[in-house]
Design a protein around this motif. Sequence first.
Motif, PDB file in Angstrom:
ATOM      1  N   SER A  42       0.833  -1.193   0.000  1.00  0.00           N
ATOM      2  CA  SER A  42       0.000   0.000   0.000  1.00  0.00           C
ATOM      3  C   SER A  42       0.880   1.262   0.000  1.00  0.00           C
ATOM      4  O   SER A  42       1.854   1.333   0.741  1.00  0.00           O
ATOM      5  CB  SER A  42      -0.885  -0.049   1.247  1.00  0.00           C
ATOM      6  OG  SER A  42      -1.759   1.013   1.224  1.00  0.00           O
ATOM      7  N   GLY A  43       0.545   2.214  -0.859  1.00  0.00           N
ATOM      8  CA  GLY A  43       1.301   3.462  -0.917  1.00  0.00           C
ATOM      9  C   GLY A  43       2.549   3.393  -1.793  1.00  0.00           C
ATOM     10  O   GLY A  43       3.330   4.336  -1.838  1.00  0.00           O
ATOM     11  N   SER A  44       2.715   2.291  -2.552  1.00  0.00           N
ATOM     12  CA  SER A  44       3.940   2.135  -3.349  1.00  0.00           C
ATOM     13  C   SER A  44       3.877   2.903  -4.669  1.00  0.00           C
ATOM     14  O   SER A  44       4.876   2.977  -5.390  1.00  0.00           O
ATOM     15  CB  SER A  44       4.227   0.657  -3.599  1.00  0.00           C
ATOM     16  OG  SER A  44       3.111   0.034  -4.190  1.00  0.00           O
ATOM     17  N   GLY A  45       2.689   3.437  -5.012  1.00  0.00           N
ATOM     18  CA  GLY A  45       2.605   4.247  -6.231  1.00  0.00           C
ATOM     19  C   GLY A  45       1.893   3.567  -7.390  1.00  0.00           C
ATOM     20  O   GLY A  45       1.892   4.096  -8.506  1.00  0.00           O
ATOM     21  N   LYS A  46       1.259   2.448  -7.137  1.00  0.00           N
ATOM     22  CA  LYS A  46       0.596   1.691  -8.219  1.00  0.00           C
ATOM     23  C   LYS A  46      -0.553   2.506  -8.827  1.00  0.00           C
ATOM     24  O   LYS A  46      -0.640   2.655 -10.040  1.00  0.00           O
ATOM     25  CB  LYS A  46       0.040   0.350  -7.682  1.00  0.00           C
ATOM     26  CG  LYS A  46       1.071  -0.496  -6.949  1.00  0.00           C
ATOM     27  CD  LYS A  46       0.492  -1.826  -6.480  1.00  0.00           C
ATOM     28  CE  LYS A  46      -0.626  -1.732  -5.454  1.00  0.00           C
ATOM     29  NZ  LYS A  46      -0.218  -1.172  -4.142  1.00  0.00           N
ATOM     30  N   SER A  47      -1.442   3.020  -7.955  1.00  0.00           N
ATOM     31  CA  SER A  47      -2.621   3.738  -8.473  1.00  0.00           C
ATOM     32  C   SER A  47      -2.215   5.037  -9.149  1.00  0.00           C
ATOM     33  O   SER A  47      -2.793   5.406 -10.183  1.00  0.00           O
ATOM     34  CB  SER A  47      -3.603   4.048  -7.345  1.00  0.00           C
ATOM     35  OG  SER A  47      -4.137   2.861  -6.844  1.00  0.00           O
ATOM     36  N   LEU A  48      -1.252   5.751  -8.596  1.00  0.00           N
ATOM     37  CA  LEU A  48      -0.829   7.008  -9.232  1.00  0.00           C
ATOM     38  C   LEU A  48      -0.240   6.731 -10.610  1.00  0.00           C
ATOM     39  O   LEU A  48      -0.448   7.514 -11.547  1.00  0.00           O
ATOM     40  CB  LEU A  48       0.189   7.745  -8.349  1.00  0.00           C
ATOM     41  CG  LEU A  48      -0.360   8.377  -7.068  1.00  0.00           C
ATOM     42  CD1 LEU A  48       0.742   9.167  -6.353  1.00  0.00           C
ATOM     43  CD2 LEU A  48      -1.547   9.282  -7.352  1.00  0.00           C
ATOM     44  N   LEU A  61      -1.330  17.218  -8.219  1.00  0.00           N
ATOM     45  CA  LEU A  61      -0.470  16.141  -8.731  1.00  0.00           C
ATOM     46  C   LEU A  61      -0.145  16.429 -10.193  1.00  0.00           C
ATOM     47  O   LEU A  61      -1.006  16.898 -10.942  1.00  0.00           O
ATOM     48  CB  LEU A  61      -1.185  14.790  -8.608  1.00  0.00           C
ATOM     49  CG  LEU A  61      -1.555  14.358  -7.195  1.00  0.00           C
ATOM     50  CD1 LEU A  61      -2.313  13.038  -7.216  1.00  0.00           C
ATOM     51  CD2 LEU A  61      -0.312  14.229  -6.317  1.00  0.00           C
ATOM     52  N   HIS A 215      -2.570  -6.118  -4.755  1.00  0.00           N
ATOM     53  CA  HIS A 215      -1.652  -6.504  -3.676  1.00  0.00           C
ATOM     54  C   HIS A 215      -1.379  -7.996  -3.742  1.00  0.00           C
ATOM     55  O   HIS A 215      -0.481  -8.486  -3.081  1.00  0.00           O
ATOM     56  CB  HIS A 215      -2.328  -6.335  -2.308  1.00  0.00           C
ATOM     57  CG  HIS A 215      -2.640  -4.937  -1.926  1.00  0.00           C
ATOM     58  ND1 HIS A 215      -3.851  -4.353  -2.162  1.00  0.00           N
ATOM     59  CD2 HIS A 215      -1.877  -4.025  -1.296  1.00  0.00           C
ATOM     60  CE1 HIS A 215      -3.826  -3.121  -1.696  1.00  0.00           C
ATOM     61  NE2 HIS A 215      -2.643  -2.900  -1.163  1.00  0.00           N
TER      62      HIS A 215
HETATM   63  N1  ATP Z   1      -3.778  13.241  -4.089  1.00  0.00           N
HETATM   64  C1  ATP Z   1      -2.671  12.956  -3.392  1.00  0.00           C
HETATM   65  N2  ATP Z   1      -1.997  13.940  -2.750  1.00  0.00           N
HETATM   66  C2  ATP Z   1      -0.879  13.670  -2.062  1.00  0.00           C
HETATM   67  N3  ATP Z   1      -0.319  12.438  -1.942  1.00  0.00           N
HETATM   68  C3  ATP Z   1      -0.937  11.427  -2.564  1.00  0.00           C
HETATM   69  C4  ATP Z   1      -2.146  11.628  -3.311  1.00  0.00           C
HETATM   70  N4  ATP Z   1      -2.539  10.431  -3.811  1.00  0.00           N
HETATM   71  C5  ATP Z   1      -1.629   9.524  -3.388  1.00  0.00           C
HETATM   72  N5  ATP Z   1      -0.668  10.106  -2.642  1.00  0.00           N
HETATM   73  C6  ATP Z   1       0.488   9.442  -2.028  1.00  0.00           C
HETATM   74  O1  ATP Z   1       1.264   8.862  -3.059  1.00  0.00           O
HETATM   75  C7  ATP Z   1       1.783   7.603  -2.646  1.00  0.00           C
HETATM   76  C8  ATP Z   1       1.377   6.534  -3.648  1.00  0.00           C
HETATM   77  O2  ATP Z   1      -0.041   6.392  -3.624  1.00  0.00           O
HETATM   78  P1  ATP Z   1      -0.810   5.311  -4.497  1.00  0.00           P
HETATM   79  O3  ATP Z   1      -2.275   5.547  -4.272  1.00  0.00           O
HETATM   80  O4  ATP Z   1      -0.329   5.328  -5.895  1.00  0.00           O
HETATM   81  O5  ATP Z   1      -0.369   3.940  -3.789  1.00  0.00           O
HETATM   82  P2  ATP Z   1      -0.859   2.450  -4.098  1.00  0.00           P
HETATM   83  O6  ATP Z   1       0.351   1.628  -4.306  1.00  0.00           O
HETATM   84  O7  ATP Z   1      -1.874   2.448  -5.185  1.00  0.00           O
HETATM   85  O8  ATP Z   1      -1.550   2.070  -2.718  1.00  0.00           O
HETATM   86  P3  ATP Z   1      -2.843   1.158  -2.418  1.00  0.00           P
HETATM   87  O9  ATP Z   1      -2.437  -0.236  -2.730  1.00  0.00           O
HETATM   88  O10 ATP Z   1      -3.097   1.375  -0.962  1.00  0.00           O
HETATM   89  O11 ATP Z   1      -3.958   1.668  -3.298  1.00  0.00           O
HETATM   90  C9  ATP Z   1       1.247   7.357  -1.244  1.00  0.00           C
HETATM   91  O12 ATP Z   1       2.242   7.718  -0.333  1.00  0.00           O
HETATM   92  C10 ATP Z   1       0.062   8.269  -1.151  1.00  0.00           C
HETATM   93  O13 ATP Z   1      -0.147   8.696   0.183  1.00  0.00           O
END
Ligand code: ATP
Length: 276
Positions: A42-48, A61, A215
């Motif tokens: 979680s938080g590794s950057g996958k969704s971004l 962003l 995950h």
């Molecule tokens: N809108 C935002 N503003 C600031 N930080 C953000 C924003 N969206 C995501 N982040 C941060 O960017 C990092 C990556 O987020 P991301 O959602 O890509 O993780 P993830 O791997 O998809 O996690 P998960 O599996 O929990 O969905 C995290 O540290 C998150 O807190």
Amino acid sequence: MSALLTLDGLGVRFEGAEPRTLVHDVSFDLGEGERLGIIGESGSGKSLTALAILGLLAHPLRARGRAVLSASGGDVDVVTASQRRLDRVRGSAVGAVFQEPLASLDPLMRIGKQLAWPFAHHRGLRGDALRRAVLDALADVQLPHPERIARAYIHEISGGQRQRVAIALALAAGPRLLIADEPTTALDVTVQAGVLALLQREVEERGMSLIFISHDLPVVAGITDRVLVMRDGRQVELAGTTTLLTAPAADYTRTLVSASRELEAFLPDRGEGARR
Ligand SMILES: Nc1ncnc2c1ncn2[C@@H]1O[C@H](COP(=O)(O)OP(=O)(O)OP(=O)(O)O)[C@@H](O)[C@H]1O
């Protein structure tokens, strides 16, 4: 295999107070019909990363680097493309299914009307042909009584059915690439396997490329050809799925692989209901 998507140093910056880089330098090619998994904690950057590929990041962003999609009107770098070009590419070149079906569905519009939009907008269908296309799309994702579902609002159907509608919506304009971001995580365990099987079947039958974010390493391994491992916004490893499982190069990947093996070994002992 020609590249449908090329990421070259794709990154995501947070440009609000205390600016920082959230995703660093992700680079890979995705071929026609290729299925890539993205895995990481979680938080590794996958969704971004997924949102950057879809051109869906909003201030504060901002994407940097290149994410080039091969579309019917020519290549499009989604990082620099105009909103107008992105609107045309989304749906027709790339579709998306998110964890929460409500992210792509409108609670105030009947399902049939929502689904009609991409068929009308991208494919130019009207009248009876449009009505037929909507009902066929609902039947294709194995929803019972398509006519009833088309008339319903999303609060009138179950979570699993909503995700099937979201899949129908993502596929309606015939995209060559589908991005599925944790598409079964929010669903009841009893319906997860059915939705996953549907996604797999649709991708296979349409010969689409797939980016599947999860995950869950065993689920990713079951449906992808290659896997990208992310941690702390960085690309840790990118390898063929079998190689990644049998000979992971990075310490972090080894931890993920052995954790999922331990979980697999643990599940049969949990008795009925522990397995999906
Ligand atoms: N809108 C935002 N503003 C600031 N930080 C953000 C924003 N969206 C995501 N982040 C941060 O960017 C990092 C990556 O987020 P991301 O959602 O890509 O993780 P993830 O791997 O998809 O996690 P998960 O599996 O929990 O969905 C995290 O540290 C998150 O807190």
